[in-house]
Design an enzyme around this catalytic site. Sequence first.
Site, PDB file in Angstrom:
ATOM      1  N   VAL A 150      -0.606 -12.933   1.598  1.00  0.00           N
ATOM      2  CA  VAL A 150      -1.258 -12.228   1.535  1.00  0.00           C
ATOM      3  C   VAL A 150      -0.716 -11.070   1.779  1.00  0.00           C
ATOM      4  O   VAL A 150      -0.184 -10.193   1.886  1.00  0.00           O
ATOM      5  CB  VAL A 150      -2.112 -11.795   2.985  1.00  0.00           C
ATOM      6  CG1 VAL A 150      -3.074 -10.287   2.914  1.00  0.00           C
ATOM      7  CG2 VAL A 150      -2.196 -13.289   3.924  1.00  0.00           C
ATOM      8  N   CYS A 151      -1.300 -10.101   1.043  1.00  0.00           N
ATOM      9  CA  CYS A 151      -1.515  -8.562   0.520  1.00  0.00           C
ATOM     10  C   CYS A 151       0.206  -8.644  -0.046  1.00  0.00           C
ATOM     11  O   CYS A 151       0.977  -8.952  -1.096  1.00  0.00           O
ATOM     12  CB  CYS A 151      -1.173  -8.545   1.645  1.00  0.00           C
ATOM     13  SG  CYS A 151      -1.591  -6.114   1.432  1.00  0.00           S
ATOM     14  N   THR A 152       0.934  -7.207   0.658  1.00  0.00           N
ATOM     15  CA  THR A 152       2.211  -7.518  -0.065  1.00  0.00           C
ATOM     16  C   THR A 152       3.540  -8.567   0.973  1.00  0.00           C
ATOM     17  O   THR A 152       4.832  -8.208   0.292  1.00  0.00           O
ATOM     18  CB  THR A 152       3.505  -5.692   0.449  1.00  0.00           C
ATOM     19  OG1 THR A 152       2.361  -6.330   1.715  1.00  0.00           O
ATOM     20  CG2 THR A 152       2.488  -5.127  -0.306  1.00  0.00           C
TER      21      THR A 152
END
Length: 212
Positions: A116-118
């Site tokens: 998820v995300c970074t």
Amino acid sequence: MEALMERKRVGIVIYEEVEVLDFCGPFEVFSVTRMSEERRRDEPSPFLPLLIAERSNPVNATGGMQVLPHHSMSDCPPLDILVVPGGWGYRHHMKNVALHQWLRSRAAQAETVTAVCTGSLLLSSAGLLDGLRATTHWRFLDTMRDSFPEISVQYDKHFVRDGRVFTSAGISAGIDMSLKVVEQYFGEAIARATARHMEYPYPDTDSRRIQL
């Protein structure tokens, strides 16, 4: 007891300054999934979400939330699904050799690997996204493209599936991605029922939801 043994173990990695919704969103999805809405109060989720940290100490997430992991990386049980969330603390782990080795080892054993995300940048730094299509938070798309040229960075996608690997855009996108993992395992009807229970719109499209 037999039903518990059959539950899919979902290992969600947490670390200092992990983004709260990055890990809580997937945790919520996997914990509230049910095979039968009529027996929601009587039967557990087919998934067993577990929070995993490098050590057993409490972890300070963004905003000051303190979280106690279920397991450290040294005593983590076998995992069916690996979830790597993002957050500002990801920067401290881009060259964390021990974490990278653990991620590679667990990814090799898991059925499904997600970020998820970074968290996508952490998978990238461990070499786990080489040759794949993937995405991340919109602020880090160029960073991902420039730092990891072996990855086909998807600018227009809210979430991406490439084989057994799922990645998502920032923060709330982890919920959408996790619902798609539920769909992969148990079908669209179960995934839609999970979203409905959460009063969350089911992701009918993988298109990124903000204008870049």
